[in-house]
Design a protein around this motif. Structure first.
Motif, PDB file in Angstrom:
ATOM      1  N   GLN A  43     -57.767  33.693  69.688  1.00 22.64           N
ATOM      2  CA  GLN A  43     -57.276  32.729  70.671  1.00 22.64           C
ATOM      3  C   GLN A  43     -58.318  32.604  71.786  1.00 22.64           C
ATOM      4  O   GLN A  43     -58.431  33.462  72.639  1.00 22.64           O
ATOM      5  N   TRP A  44     -59.120  31.509  71.840  1.00 22.21           N
ATOM      6  CA  TRP A  44     -59.134  30.386  70.932  1.00 22.21           C
ATOM      7  C   TRP A  44     -60.588  30.093  70.622  1.00 22.21           C
ATOM      8  O   TRP A  44     -61.228  29.261  71.256  1.00 22.21           O
TER       9      TRP A  44
ATOM     10  N   ASN B  15     -67.571  28.915  70.545  1.00 25.29           N
ATOM     11  CA  ASN B  15     -66.626  28.469  71.571  1.00 25.29           C
ATOM     12  C   ASN B  15     -66.724  26.962  71.785  1.00 25.29           C
ATOM     13  O   ASN B  15     -67.775  26.352  71.550  1.00 25.29           O
ATOM     14  N   LEU B  16     -65.657  26.383  72.256  1.00 27.34           N
ATOM     15  CA  LEU B  16     -65.659  24.977  72.635  1.00 27.34           C
ATOM     16  C   LEU B  16     -66.736  24.726  73.690  1.00 27.34           C
ATOM     17  O   LEU B  16     -66.858  25.480  74.658  1.00 27.34           O
ATOM     18  N   ALA B  17     -67.529  23.655  73.501  1.00 24.18           N
ATOM     19  CA  ALA B  17     -68.620  23.349  74.428  1.00 24.18           C
ATOM     20  C   ALA B  17     -68.371  22.078  75.236  1.00 24.18           C
ATOM     21  O   ALA B  17     -69.222  21.694  76.036  1.00 24.18           O
ATOM     22  N   THR B  18     -67.236  21.419  75.040  1.00 27.53           N
ATOM     23  CA  THR B  18     -66.930  20.228  75.829  1.00 27.53           C
ATOM     24  C   THR B  18     -66.784  20.615  77.303  1.00 27.53           C
ATOM     25  O   THR B  18     -66.024  21.534  77.627  1.00 27.53           O
ATOM     26  N   PRO B  19     -67.492  19.965  78.209  1.00 28.90           N
ATOM     27  CA  PRO B  19     -67.420  20.336  79.639  1.00 28.90           C
ATOM     28  C   PRO B  19     -66.010  20.202  80.191  1.00 28.90           C
ATOM     29  O   PRO B  19     -65.244  19.318  79.789  1.00 28.90           O
TER      30      PRO B  19
ATOM     31  N   GLU C 255     -67.143  19.925  69.722  1.00 29.66           N
ATOM     32  CA  GLU C 255     -68.489  20.447  69.916  1.00 29.66           C
ATOM     33  C   GLU C 255     -68.395  21.904  70.351  1.00 29.66           C
ATOM     34  O   GLU C 255     -67.472  22.288  71.072  1.00 29.66           O
ATOM     35  N   VAL C 256     -69.343  22.714  69.874  1.00 29.76           N
ATOM     36  CA  VAL C 256     -69.310  24.153  70.152  1.00 29.76           C
ATOM     37  C   VAL C 256     -70.679  24.612  70.633  1.00 29.76           C
ATOM     38  O   VAL C 256     -71.692  23.915  70.452  1.00 29.76           O
ATOM     39  N   ASP C 257     -70.697  25.812  71.224  1.00 27.39           N
ATOM     40  CA  ASP C 257     -71.969  26.356  71.678  1.00 27.39           C
ATOM     41  C   ASP C 257     -72.781  26.957  70.538  1.00 27.39           C
ATOM     42  O   ASP C 257     -74.007  26.864  70.521  1.00 27.39           O
ATOM     43  N   ASN C 258     -72.104  27.551  69.550  1.00 26.77           N
ATOM     44  CA  ASN C 258     -72.800  28.178  68.419  1.00 26.77           C
ATOM     45  C   ASN C 258     -72.165  27.714  67.111  1.00 26.77           C
ATOM     46  O   ASN C 258     -71.133  28.256  66.689  1.00 26.77           O
ATOM     47  N   PRO C 259     -72.740  26.712  66.448  1.00 27.06           N
ATOM     48  CA  PRO C 259     -72.165  26.259  65.173  1.00 27.06           C
ATOM     49  C   PRO C 259     -72.431  27.253  64.053  1.00 27.06           C
ATOM     50  O   PRO C 259     -73.358  28.072  64.127  1.00 27.06           O
ATOM     51  N   LEU C 260     -71.615  27.202  63.021  1.00 27.87           N
ATOM     52  CA  LEU C 260     -71.860  27.967  61.808  1.00 27.87           C
ATOM     53  C   LEU C 260     -72.997  27.287  61.050  1.00 27.87           C
ATOM     54  O   LEU C 260     -72.909  26.103  60.726  1.00 27.87           O
ATOM     55  N   VAL C 261     -74.075  28.024  60.764  1.00 32.28           N
ATOM     56  CA  VAL C 261     -75.239  27.464  60.081  1.00 32.28           C
ATOM     57  C   VAL C 261     -75.244  27.978  58.643  1.00 32.28           C
ATOM     58  O   VAL C 261     -75.123  29.186  58.405  1.00 32.28           O
TER      59      VAL C 261
ATOM     60  N   GLY D 158     -55.652  23.092  70.712  1.00 33.57           N
ATOM     61  CA  GLY D 158     -56.445  21.861  70.599  1.00 33.57           C
ATOM     62  C   GLY D 158     -57.885  22.016  71.034  1.00 33.57           C
ATOM     63  O   GLY D 158     -58.672  21.078  70.912  1.00 33.57           O
ATOM     64  N   TYR D 159     -58.248  23.202  71.539  1.00 36.38           N
ATOM     65  CA  TYR D 159     -59.610  23.442  72.024  1.00 36.38           C
ATOM     66  C   TYR D 159     -60.328  24.466  71.143  1.00 36.38           C
ATOM     67  O   TYR D 159     -61.088  25.295  71.622  1.00 36.38           O
ATOM     68  N   MET D 160     -60.078  24.397  69.844  1.00 36.82           N
ATOM     69  CA  MET D 160     -60.639  25.384  68.910  1.00 36.82           C
ATOM     70  C   MET D 160     -61.315  24.660  67.744  1.00 36.82           C
ATOM     71  O   MET D 160     -60.859  24.727  66.603  1.00 36.82           O
ATOM     72  N   PRO D 161     -62.420  23.955  68.014  1.00 39.61           N
ATOM     73  CA  PRO D 161     -63.064  23.177  66.950  1.00 39.61           C
ATOM     74  C   PRO D 161     -63.882  24.045  66.001  1.00 39.61           C
ATOM     75  O   PRO D 161     -64.211  25.201  66.296  1.00 39.61           O
TER      76      PRO D 161
END
Length: 412
Positions: A144-145, A169-173, A190-196, A258-261
């Protein structure tokens, strides 16, 4: 609305659904208010990026056509009969009883239709569950979350190598979320660290959760797998083309659900290997950085970023919290009291509350920085910095206590 606006929106609408429905698009675009009519409609499934997603789209289309044929064959004659032979026109109902051949026909035909739909559906479900012969495995843990990703050892990788692990984590300001700024193109996606991941490789995901049920969902992959606390579930995908693919948690998991992309970045294998090596270097550099002593201003500046990512959603950017839900940090006894108590709360959380443990989520430097920020922001004026060495000492104390309990004789 200008004269051609409706047809312009119908053209945009047709990009999202089959070309056999232009009149419906025109009707929808023309019937909506001008503000809504300007939005681009998305009435179809996302473009598939994996073989499983293509099977799902093909299965969906096939069953949709079957349902359409049933609609025409069954309901149109029914509507015609209701209108043509209605009582007001003097129609008299025929009196009859059994018709064995007809009963056999209307039993066999639906059975054949169901088998025709169940066969490809079963094949697709079995393919979705076949995680064998994967090229690499990634552990996904829902919190969470936020999402935690850990790249497990691949064939040929020494077991002594520390796996790459990070949080997404969510990166939306916050300004966009609070309607203080215009929404971005990928608002809340949008996130700070995407899965690559590498393209052309079969990626196996093993999923679990640390608190409540979450669900990892990327529509373009045809993947939607629930993550249960205390259980391991698995799924897989193999991305065809490089690109960025987006999804969300699809299981209601709390106030910030809703903030868990989910964001997945697919890159060529050579680029992925270079990225993986760079991540290991960054982890080594972070461990080295945690051994230094920092000025209060430097820790506070970094702590503000850590706070915005991990704490602001609950405690708010102002530190005022949400009365009745999340306590304030501005002027709180925790943030202004002894450092040891503040550090214990951040490391271990508070069971039975929404305050989770950040001991495994944040590094020594990040925890030291966020504690320094919280103790020296708003009306809080501790005037002293918390150093990474303080966090490392608390971790060592925890480890020693755990080892002591493990070695204690039974009954002691």
């Amino acid at each position: 609305m200008k004269k051609n606006d409706g047809w312009r929106q119908a053209t945009a609408c047709r990009r999202g659904i089959p070309r056999t429905m232009p009149l419906l698009c025109a009707f929808l675009a023309g019937a909506l208010p001008p503000g809504l009519a300007r939005a681009e409609f998305a009435l179809n499934l996302q473009a598939p990026a994996t073989v499983i997603a293509r099977q799902i789209v093909d299965l969906h289309t096939t069953i949709l056509w079957i349902c359409g044929v049933i609609l025409v064959v069954v309901f149109l004659p029914l509507v015609y009969a209701l209108i043509r032979f209605r009582r007001s026109r003097g129609a008299q109902a025929s009196q009859f009883h059994d018709n064995t051949p007809l009963e056999i026909v209307w039993t066999i035909i639906p059975a054949v239709i169901l088998v025709a739909m169940a066969w490809p559906a079963t094949e697709t479900v079995l393919a979705m569950k076949d995680t064998s012969a994967s090229d690499m495995t990634i552990k996904v843990t829902g919190h969470q979350w936020k999402w935690e990703y850990e790249y497990l050892a691949r064939d040929g990788t020494p077991e002594s190598d520390e796996p790459v692990r990070f949080f997404s984590n969510l990166a939306t300001p916050r300004e966009q979320i609070e309607n203080q700024a215009a929404k971005g193109e990928h608002y809340l996606l949008e996130v700070d660290n995407p899965l690559v991941v590498p393209t052309g490789k079969k990626i196996r995901l093993v999923l679990t959760a640390a608190d409540v049920i979450h669900s990892w969902w990327v529509p373009a992959f045809g993947v939607k797998q629930d993550a249960f606390p205390g259980f391991i579930r698995d799924t897989w995908f193999k991305v065809d083309e490089p690109g960025v693919y987006r999804g969300q948690c699809a299981e209601l998991c709390g106030v910030n659900h809703g903030y868990m992309p989910v964001v997945v970045k697919a890159v060529p294998p050579a680029e992925f290997d270079a990225w993986l090596a760079s991540q290991k270097q960054l982890h080594a550099a972070a461990r080295a950085a945690a051994t230094r002593t920092y000025a209060l201003a430097d820790l506070k500046a970094q702590g503000e970023k850590v706070y915005a990512t991990n704490c602001a959603a609950c405690h708010q950017p102002t530190g005022k919290g949400i009365p009745g839900a999340f306590p304030a940090l501005d002027g709180s006894k925790v943030a202004t009291g002894p450092v040891e108590g503040h550090l214990d709360v951040v490391l271990h959380g508070r069971p039975g509350t929404a305050m989770q443990a950040f001991g495994k989520q944040l590094s020594d430097l990040e925890i030291a920085a966020v504690l320094t920020y919280e103790r020296n922001s708003w009306s809080n004026r501790a005037g002293a910095a918390v150093q990474p060495a303080d966090v490392a000492a608390a971790r060592a104390k925890d480890a020693a206590g755990g080892a002591g309990m493990a070695q204690a004789p039974a009954g002691k």
